[in-house]
Design a protein around this motif. Structure first.
Motif, PDB file in Angstrom:
ATOM      1  N   CYS A 182       0.835  -1.211   0.000  1.00  0.00           N
ATOM      2  CA  CYS A 182       0.000   0.000   0.000  1.00  0.00           C
ATOM      3  C   CYS A 182       0.871   1.263   0.000  1.00  0.00           C
ATOM      4  O   CYS A 182       1.956   1.293   0.592  1.00  0.00           O
ATOM      5  N   LEU A 183       0.337   2.314  -0.624  1.00  0.00           N
ATOM      6  CA  LEU A 183       1.055   3.593  -0.706  1.00  0.00           C
ATOM      7  C   LEU A 183       1.517   4.079   0.665  1.00  0.00           C
ATOM      8  O   LEU A 183       2.610   4.598   0.807  1.00  0.00           O
ATOM      9  N   GLU A 184       0.678   3.910   1.703  1.00  0.00           N
ATOM     10  CA  GLU A 184       1.077   4.470   3.002  1.00  0.00           C
ATOM     11  C   GLU A 184       2.248   3.735   3.648  1.00  0.00           C
ATOM     12  O   GLU A 184       2.865   4.268   4.556  1.00  0.00           O
ATOM     13  N   THR A 185       2.591   2.534   3.149  1.00  0.00           N
ATOM     14  CA  THR A 185       3.783   1.883   3.699  1.00  0.00           C
ATOM     15  C   THR A 185       5.064   2.524   3.138  1.00  0.00           C
ATOM     16  O   THR A 185       6.161   2.213   3.571  1.00  0.00           O
ATOM     17  N   TYR A 186       4.902   3.410   2.145  1.00  0.00           N
ATOM     18  CA  TYR A 186       6.040   4.132   1.559  1.00  0.00           C
ATOM     19  C   TYR A 186       5.973   5.626   1.878  1.00  0.00           C
ATOM     20  O   TYR A 186       6.940   6.214   2.334  1.00  0.00           O
ATOM     21  N   ALA A 187       4.805   6.224   1.584  1.00  0.00           N
ATOM     22  CA  ALA A 187       4.691   7.681   1.669  1.00  0.00           C
ATOM     23  C   ALA A 187       3.936   8.103   2.921  1.00  0.00           C
ATOM     24  O   ALA A 187       2.777   8.476   2.876  1.00  0.00           O
ATOM     25  N   ALA A 188       4.618   8.033   4.056  1.00  0.00           N
ATOM     26  CA  ALA A 188       4.087   8.475   5.343  1.00  0.00           C
ATOM     27  C   ALA A 188       5.283   8.464   6.291  1.00  0.00           C
ATOM     28  O   ALA A 188       6.386   8.046   5.892  1.00  0.00           O
ATOM     29  N   ALA A 189       5.076   8.906   7.521  1.00  0.00           N
ATOM     30  CA  ALA A 189       6.200   9.000   8.463  1.00  0.00           C
ATOM     31  C   ALA A 189       6.878   7.646   8.672  1.00  0.00           C
ATOM     32  O   ALA A 189       8.104   7.531   8.569  1.00  0.00           O
ATOM     33  N   THR A 190       6.078   6.607   8.945  1.00  0.00           N
ATOM     34  CA  THR A 190       6.712   5.304   9.175  1.00  0.00           C
ATOM     35  C   THR A 190       7.282   4.738   7.870  1.00  0.00           C
ATOM     36  O   THR A 190       8.295   4.052   7.879  1.00  0.00           O
ATOM     37  N   GLY A 191       6.633   5.062   6.753  1.00  0.00           N
ATOM     38  CA  GLY A 191       7.101   4.587   5.449  1.00  0.00           C
ATOM     39  C   GLY A 191       8.495   5.085   5.128  1.00  0.00           C
ATOM     40  O   GLY A 191       9.350   4.325   4.666  1.00  0.00           O
ATOM     41  N   ILE A 192       8.751   6.359   5.389  1.00  0.00           N
ATOM     42  CA  ILE A 192      10.080   6.898   5.040  1.00  0.00           C
ATOM     43  C   ILE A 192      11.142   6.297   5.970  1.00  0.00           C
ATOM     44  O   ILE A 192      12.288   6.078   5.552  1.00  0.00           O
TER      45      ILE A 192
END
Ligand SMILES: [Zn+2]
Length: 322
Positions: A182-192
């Motif tokens: 999912c996008l949020e596993t990359y583009a979010a605080a924990t993702g980065i």
């Protein structure tokens, strides 16, 4: 004559913030109460009721409460409920709107926090005067609200606008929703933070993060290191923006927004995230949309964006009926 205000309430994991907001987006009073989600939701609503009355008392002769708007995780606009919220221990379905209506004789409306943020940007912020925007919240996860033809898209079940759970890579990172990539596993605080560690594994580049444990790393540390020129931190921002821009290019094909507004912790990194996102968006978007979509930071004053969003939700409903 008394001015009308709506009460904007944003239910967070730790604190619930509230404020009285007039039709121009001016916040007349604000406060907060601890959410204490280990107790029943009715306890929070009782404490909010007391706080609303306390805040209203000194304003009573100049401000009348016209409505209440609530932003909360997993909130359902149609049913007026909060349903199995992540990070809060209320199980099952809580009839938030009904519980407020027992205590206040005004219209009460609820939606999820990202949708409320989108209405806040539309009415009071960077989307003022526009009819088609997408608002992306880059917090711990990635929230989004879609405004099309001047209206928030709720969808058939009230849960529309989950761009954070559109898939970047079928074999990618495990997501909290139970699927992969999912996008949020990359583009979010924990993702980065996950990206930083992936890059540390796959490169010999020097980085100040070589001595940091994964559970100590925060997105703020990545931002600060990138500003100091740390090569891994800078590469992590490039990678995040590349993926985010690619997915936003797909969203552009769905609703043709005039602007996409980025806000939340990671968006505060400014050009570090905006530049690669914009570059990737332009590279991947269909030709007829190229050069047309604005990528903007939030236009709401930092600190009460959540309250303004929830208040905007209430204003939107009230003004529909007038
Ligand atoms: Zn997911």
């Amino acid at each position: 004559m008394r001015t009308e205000v709506t009460v904007g309430i944003d239910v967070g994991g730790t604190n619930t913030v509230l404020g009285f907001v007039d039709a121009e987006g001016r916040c007349l009073a604000e406060s907060s109460v601890p959410t204490m989600a280990h107790e029943p939701a009715s306890s929070l609503i009782d404490r909010l009721t007391a706080k609303i009355k306390e805040l209203h008392a000194p304003l009573a002769d100049r401000a009348a409460i016209a409505g209440i708007g609530i932003g909360a995780p997993n909130a359902n606009y149609y049913r007026g409920t909060v349903e199995n919220p992540p990070n809060l221990s209320w199980k099952g379905i809580t009839p938030f709107v009904a519980l407020f209506k027992e205590r206040f004789d005004v219209p009460v409306v609820i939606t999820n926090d990202a949708n409320a943020a989108a209405l806040g940007e539309l009415r009071f912020g960077a989307g003022k005067g526009m009819r088609d925007i997408i608002v992306i919240t880059l917090g711990t996860g990635l929230g989004s609200g879609i405004i099309a033809n001047g209206e928030l898209v709720y969808g058939a079940d009230g849960f529309a606008g989950e761009l954070g759970h559109t898939i970047v890579d079928l074999r990618g990172r495990w997501c909290g929703c139970g699927r992969r990539g999912c996008l949020e596993t990359y583009a979010a605080a924990t993702g980065i933070c996950r990206t930083v560690f992936e890059m540390l594994c796959n490169s010999r580049e020097e980085s100040e993060f070589r001595d940091v444990a994964f559970n100590q790393l925060t997105a703020k540390m990545v931002t600060d290191a990138a500003k100091r020129g740390d090569p891994i931190a800078r590469a992590a921002f490039e990678y995040t923006g590349e993926i985010l821009g690619r997915k936003l290019a797909e969203s552009v094909a769905h609703t043709s927004p005039e602007a996409i507004i980025l806000f939340g912790g990671l968006a505060n990194a400014g050009d570090l995230i905006f530049a690669p996102t914009k570059r990737s968006l332009e590279e991947h978007v269909m030709g007829m949309f190229r050069g047309k979509v604005k990528l903007l930071p939030s236009g709401l004053p930092e600190g009460n964006t959540a309250v303004l969003g929830a208040a905007a939700l209430s204003w939107t409903e009230l003004l529909k009926g007038r």
